[in-house]
Motif scaffolding. Structure first.
Motif, short mmCIF file in Angstrom:
data_model
loop_
_atom_site.label_atom_id
_atom_site.label_comp_id
_atom_site.label_asym_id
_atom_site.label_seq_id
_atom_site.Cartn_x
_atom_site.Cartn_y
_atom_site.Cartn_z
N VAL A 39 0.85 -1.19 0.00
CA VAL A 39 0.00 0.00 0.00
C VAL A 39 0.89 1.24 0.00
O VAL A 39 2.09 1.18 0.30
N LYS A 40 0.28 2.36 -0.34
CA LYS A 40 1.01 3.62 -0.32
C LYS A 40 0.61 4.40 0.93
O LYS A 40 -0.58 4.63 1.19
N HIS A 41 1.62 4.79 1.72
CA HIS A 41 1.36 5.56 2.94
C HIS A 41 2.24 6.79 2.92
O HIS A 41 3.46 6.70 2.97
N GLN A 42 1.61 7.97 2.79
CA GLN A 42 2.34 9.23 2.73
C GLN A 42 3.48 9.18 1.71
O GLN A 42 4.63 9.46 2.00
N SER A 43 3.10 8.76 0.50
CA SER A 43 4.00 8.70 -0.66
C SER A 43 5.05 7.59 -0.59
O SER A 43 5.89 7.47 -1.49
N GLN A 44 5.02 6.78 0.45
CA GLN A 44 5.96 5.67 0.57
C GLN A 44 5.22 4.34 0.41
O GLN A 44 4.07 4.21 0.83
N ILE A 45 5.88 3.38 -0.21
CA ILE A 45 5.30 2.05 -0.34
C ILE A 45 5.59 1.25 0.93
O ILE A 45 6.73 1.14 1.37
N VAL A 46 4.53 0.71 1.52
CA VAL A 46 4.64 -0.09 2.74
C VAL A 46 4.05 -1.46 2.46
O VAL A 46 2.97 -1.57 1.86
N THR A 47 4.75 -2.50 2.85
CA THR A 47 4.26 -3.85 2.69
C THR A 47 3.59 -4.30 3.99
O THR A 47 4.23 -4.36 5.03
N ILE A 48 2.30 -4.59 3.89
CA ILE A 48 1.57 -5.09 5.05
C ILE A 48 1.66 -6.61 5.05
O ILE A 48 1.31 -7.29 4.08
N ARG A 49 2.15 -7.17 6.15
CA ARG A 49 2.24 -8.61 6.31
C ARG A 49 1.97 -8.93 7.77
O ARG A 49 1.81 -8.05 8.60
#
Length: 224
Positions: A39-49
């Motif tokens: 997902v994108k969080h505040q312009s950064q890509i974050v991997t939710i696992r």
């Protein structure tokens, strides 16, 4: 030569250790077929696992069970007729759609900033509950608070005034609201306030479990 004897407890312990070893070496899945969601969080890509530590426990703020009611009362399963109550997998689906460019969705963390500092759901936007609902009746103490409320409707929710001054919800976003958990009334108050001004019920989704449930299954959170 005699072989060493193994007690049942020793065999059981060996089995547990072997299971933990396998668990630690393999990625923990969200579902049998889903390992992670980007997902994108505040312009950064974050991997939710999910976490991969068999000894992990809930953070201290979510371990407490004795919370006074009011205000920390157990919330109903259905916050209002026509408003869908959803779980983690549905939240992940909305987050994924947002990250893929669907700007008709907004996941809203209704908690106050001091709670958000402890971690939030990646991809969510923090709009503290008291910017949408001064109280359970949705009233505000000052014109400035009312103006700030209407600015959120315009700038973040896609709700405009029509020529007659009435709210136009034709381009209103689908909102996924959450707070701390089933004992937290903040997102439910916001939903009731939005319904009170005519926000379409089918465009309001409520993640009832909130941060406590999110963390209890080991899903990724982020801090500002």
């Amino acid at each position: 030569m005699s072989l060493p004897a193994f007690t049942p407890s020793a065999v059981l312990l060996a089995g547990v250790l072997a299971t933990l070893s396998v668990h630690a070496s393999e990625p923990n899945r969200i579902t049998p077929t889903l390992y992670s969601v980007q997902v994108k969080h505040q312009s950064q890509i974050v991997t939710i696992r999910r976490g991969n530590n068999p000894y992990a426990v809930l953070a201290e703020p979510y371990q407490k069970t004795d919370r006074g009611c009011p205000p920390f009362c157990v919330q109903p399963m259905i916050v209002a007729d026509g408003v869908e109550t959803i779980g983690e997998l549905e939240v992940l689906d909305y987050l994924k759609r947002m990250s893929e460019g669907d700007d008709s969705i907004l996941v809203v963390d209704s908690r106050t900033p001091d709670w958000v500092l402890r971690g939030t759901i990646p991809g969510s936007v923090n709009i503290p509950w008291n910017r949408l609902s001064r109280d359970s009746g949705g009233t505000f103490e000052t014109p400035q608070e009312r103006d700030a409320f209407e600015q959120i409707l315009r700038d973040q929710f896609g709700v405009k005034r029509d020529g007659s001054g009435q709210w136009d919800f034709s381009r209103a976003k689908t909102l996924v609201l959450f707070c701390n958990g089933i004992w937290c009334p903040q997102s439910t108050m916001n939903i009731k306030t939005l319904l009170g001004i005519g926000y379409p019920r089918h465009k309001l989704k409520w993640y009832r479990g909130g941060m406590q449930d999110w963390l209890s299954v080991g899903l990724t959170s982020v801090q500002p």
